[in-house]
Design a protein around this motif. Structure first.
Motif, PDB file in Angstrom:
ATOM      1  N   VAL A  83       0.838  -1.204   0.000  1.00 49.61           N
ATOM      2  CA  VAL A  83       0.000   0.000   0.000  1.00 49.61           C
ATOM      3  C   VAL A  83       0.867   1.246   0.000  1.00 49.61           C
ATOM      4  O   VAL A  83       0.569   2.234  -0.684  1.00 49.61           O
ATOM      5  CB  VAL A  83      -0.965  -0.024   1.202  1.00 49.61           C
ATOM      6  CG1 VAL A  83      -1.669   1.308   1.361  1.00 49.61           C
ATOM      7  CG2 VAL A  83      -1.980  -1.135   1.024  1.00 49.61           C
ATOM      8  N   PHE A  84       1.977   1.228   0.738  1.00 42.96           N
ATOM      9  CA  PHE A  84       2.895   2.367   0.758  1.00 42.96           C
ATOM     10  C   PHE A  84       3.469   2.632  -0.632  1.00 42.96           C
ATOM     11  O   PHE A  84       3.544   3.774  -1.076  1.00 42.96           O
ATOM     12  CB  PHE A  84       4.016   2.110   1.769  1.00 42.96           C
ATOM     13  CG  PHE A  84       5.095   3.138   1.736  1.00 42.96           C
ATOM     14  CD1 PHE A  84       4.884   4.389   2.290  1.00 42.96           C
ATOM     15  CD2 PHE A  84       6.317   2.865   1.155  1.00 42.96           C
ATOM     16  CE1 PHE A  84       5.884   5.346   2.260  1.00 42.96           C
ATOM     17  CE2 PHE A  84       7.317   3.807   1.118  1.00 42.96           C
ATOM     18  CZ  PHE A  84       7.106   5.062   1.681  1.00 42.96           C
ATOM     19  N   ARG A  85       3.856   1.570  -1.326  1.00 49.52           N
ATOM     20  CA  ARG A  85       4.417   1.757  -2.665  1.00 49.52           C
ATOM     21  C   ARG A  85       3.368   2.260  -3.648  1.00 49.52           C
ATOM     22  O   ARG A  85       3.658   3.105  -4.496  1.00 49.52           O
ATOM     23  CB  ARG A  85       5.001   0.447  -3.166  1.00 49.52           C
ATOM     24  CG  ARG A  85       6.281   0.087  -2.464  1.00 49.52           C
ATOM     25  CD  ARG A  85       6.846  -1.200  -2.966  1.00 49.52           C
ATOM     26  NE  ARG A  85       8.065  -1.533  -2.258  1.00 49.52           N
ATOM     27  CZ  ARG A  85       8.557  -2.747  -2.168  1.00 49.52           C
ATOM     28  NH1 ARG A  85       7.940  -3.746  -2.763  1.00 49.52           N
ATOM     29  NH2 ARG A  85       9.664  -2.974  -1.515  1.00 49.52           N
ATOM     30  N   LEU A  86       2.148   1.761  -3.541  1.00 50.32           N
ATOM     31  CA  LEU A  86       1.093   2.244  -4.433  1.00 50.32           C
ATOM     32  C   LEU A  86       0.718   3.689  -4.132  1.00 50.32           C
ATOM     33  O   LEU A  86       0.330   4.432  -5.024  1.00 50.32           O
ATOM     34  CB  LEU A  86      -0.141   1.347  -4.321  1.00 50.32           C
ATOM     35  CG  LEU A  86      -0.025  -0.023  -4.977  1.00 50.32           C
ATOM     36  CD1 LEU A  86      -1.253  -0.857  -4.660  1.00 50.32           C
ATOM     37  CD2 LEU A  86       0.172   0.097  -6.468  1.00 50.32           C
ATOM     38  N   ARG A  92     -11.540   2.363 -14.391  1.00 48.65           N
ATOM     39  CA  ARG A  92     -10.323   3.094 -14.745  1.00 48.65           C
ATOM     40  C   ARG A  92      -9.349   3.141 -13.577  1.00 48.65           C
ATOM     41  O   ARG A  92      -8.141   2.997 -13.751  1.00 48.65           O
ATOM     42  CB  ARG A  92     -10.678   4.513 -15.179  1.00 48.65           C
ATOM     43  CG  ARG A  92     -11.404   4.548 -16.486  1.00 48.65           C
ATOM     44  CD  ARG A  92     -11.712   5.947 -16.883  1.00 48.65           C
ATOM     45  NE  ARG A  92     -12.513   5.979 -18.095  1.00 48.65           N
ATOM     46  CZ  ARG A  92     -13.107   7.056 -18.554  1.00 48.65           C
ATOM     47  NH1 ARG A  92     -13.002   8.195 -17.908  1.00 48.65           N
ATOM     48  NH2 ARG A  92     -13.821   6.993 -19.656  1.00 48.65           N
ATOM     49  N   PHE A  93      -9.876   3.333 -12.371  1.00 43.17           N
ATOM     50  CA  PHE A  93      -9.021   3.361 -11.196  1.00 43.17           C
ATOM     51  C   PHE A  93      -8.311   2.018 -11.017  1.00 43.17           C
ATOM     52  O   PHE A  93      -7.103   1.969 -10.770  1.00 43.17           O
ATOM     53  CB  PHE A  93      -9.846   3.710  -9.955  1.00 43.17           C
ATOM     54  CG  PHE A  93      -9.039   3.746  -8.693  1.00 43.17           C
ATOM     55  CD1 PHE A  93      -8.184   4.805  -8.443  1.00 43.17           C
ATOM     56  CD2 PHE A  93      -9.131   2.731  -7.766  1.00 43.17           C
ATOM     57  CE1 PHE A  93      -7.431   4.856  -7.287  1.00 43.17           C
ATOM     58  CE2 PHE A  93      -8.387   2.761  -6.607  1.00 43.17           C
ATOM     59  CZ  PHE A  93      -7.535   3.827  -6.363  1.00 43.17           C
ATOM     60  N   LEU A  94      -9.039   0.919 -11.180  1.00 44.89           N
ATOM     61  CA  LEU A  94      -8.429  -0.401 -11.047  1.00 44.89           C
ATOM     62  C   LEU A  94      -7.415  -0.662 -12.156  1.00 44.89           C
ATOM     63  O   LEU A  94      -6.411  -1.358 -11.936  1.00 44.89           O
ATOM     64  CB  LEU A  94      -9.505  -1.479 -11.041  1.00 44.89           C
ATOM     65  CG  LEU A  94     -10.353  -1.538  -9.773  1.00 44.89           C
ATOM     66  CD1 LEU A  94     -11.469  -2.558  -9.923  1.00 44.89           C
ATOM     67  CD2 LEU A  94      -9.505  -1.856  -8.574  1.00 44.89           C
ATOM     68  N   ALA A  95      -7.648  -0.093 -13.333  1.00 44.49           N
ATOM     69  CA  ALA A  95      -6.672  -0.233 -14.417  1.00 44.49           C
ATOM     70  C   ALA A  95      -5.373   0.475 -14.050  1.00 44.49           C
ATOM     71  O   ALA A  95      -4.280  -0.058 -14.262  1.00 44.49           O
ATOM     72  CB  ALA A  95      -7.244   0.339 -15.714  1.00 44.49           C
ATOM     73  N   PHE A  96      -5.471   1.660 -13.454  1.00 46.62           N
ATOM     74  CA  PHE A  96      -4.272   2.378 -13.034  1.00 46.62           C
ATOM     75  C   PHE A  96      -3.572   1.677 -11.872  1.00 46.62           C
ATOM     76  O   PHE A  96      -2.348   1.713 -11.768  1.00 46.62           O
ATOM     77  CB  PHE A  96      -4.591   3.828 -12.676  1.00 46.62           C
ATOM     78  CG  PHE A  96      -4.738   4.704 -13.884  1.00 46.62           C
ATOM     79  CD1 PHE A  96      -3.661   4.951 -14.718  1.00 46.62           C
ATOM     80  CD2 PHE A  96      -5.951   5.272 -14.197  1.00 46.62           C
ATOM     81  CE1 PHE A  96      -3.790   5.742 -15.839  1.00 46.62           C
ATOM     82  CE2 PHE A  96      -6.100   6.073 -15.310  1.00 46.62           C
ATOM     83  CZ  PHE A  96      -5.007   6.307 -16.141  1.00 46.62           C
ATOM     84  N   VAL A  97      -4.324   1.016 -11.010  1.00 44.86           N
ATOM     85  CA  VAL A  97      -3.714   0.226  -9.937  1.00 44.86           C
ATOM     86  C   VAL A  97      -2.903  -0.913 -10.542  1.00 44.86           C
ATOM     87  O   VAL A  97      -1.770  -1.181 -10.118  1.00 44.86           O
ATOM     88  CB  VAL A  97      -4.781  -0.315  -8.958  1.00 44.86           C
ATOM     89  CG1 VAL A  97      -4.186  -1.346  -8.025  1.00 44.86           C
ATOM     90  CG2 VAL A  97      -5.400   0.811  -8.156  1.00 44.86           C
ATOM     91  N   GLY A  98      -3.452  -1.566 -11.548  1.00 46.49           N
ATOM     92  CA  GLY A  98      -2.726  -2.646 -12.224  1.00 46.49           C
ATOM     93  C   GLY A  98      -1.462  -2.160 -12.916  1.00 46.49           C
ATOM     94  O   GLY A  98      -0.405  -2.800 -12.838  1.00 46.49           O
TER      95      GLY A  98
END
Length: 115
Positions: free
Chosen positions: A77-80, A96-102
């Motif tokens: 979580v810190f790195r993200l 879109r948010f989950l795509a950017f998380v990936g």
């Protein structure tokens, strides 16, 4: 929203886990949580679902014993959170948010492998 309010939807949203033998597991076996989840109603709810819990009790135990199990998640979580687009959620649509998380996870993994 307080963390304790999000526990039930989070546990319900866990997909079935494939196993080599036997039926798919529909729920996790154990749950480790810090003092933010120290509520009797959550403990009872987890017990009814058959999930063993290890929730630190306020004023009695310290959270350091949970550190052995939590450090991998907190480090991720810190790195993200270092990605500006994820730190401030600019995207309104969850897809879109989950795509950017990936994409961020892939970049973090790539950087980790190349160093």
């Amino acid at each position: 929203m307080h963390d304790s309010l999000g526990l039930k939807p989070l546990v319900r949203g866990i997909p079935p886990i494939r196993s080599r033998r036997g039926p798919r597991r529909r729920r996790p076996a154990k749950l480790h949580a810090d003092k933010g989840y120290c509520y009797d109603q959550l403990r009872r709810w987890l017990h009814k679902r058959g999930i063993r819990h290890r929730i630190v009790r306020r004023g009695i135990e310290s959270s350091q014993r949970l550190g052995r199990h939590r450090w991998v998640v907190e480090r991720t979580v810190f790195r993200l959170a270092g990605c500006r687009r994820l730190h401030r959620r600019y995207e309104r649509r969850a897809e879109r948010f989950l795509a950017f998380v990936g994409i961020s996870a892939a970049l973090i993994s790539y950087r980790r492998l190349t160093t």
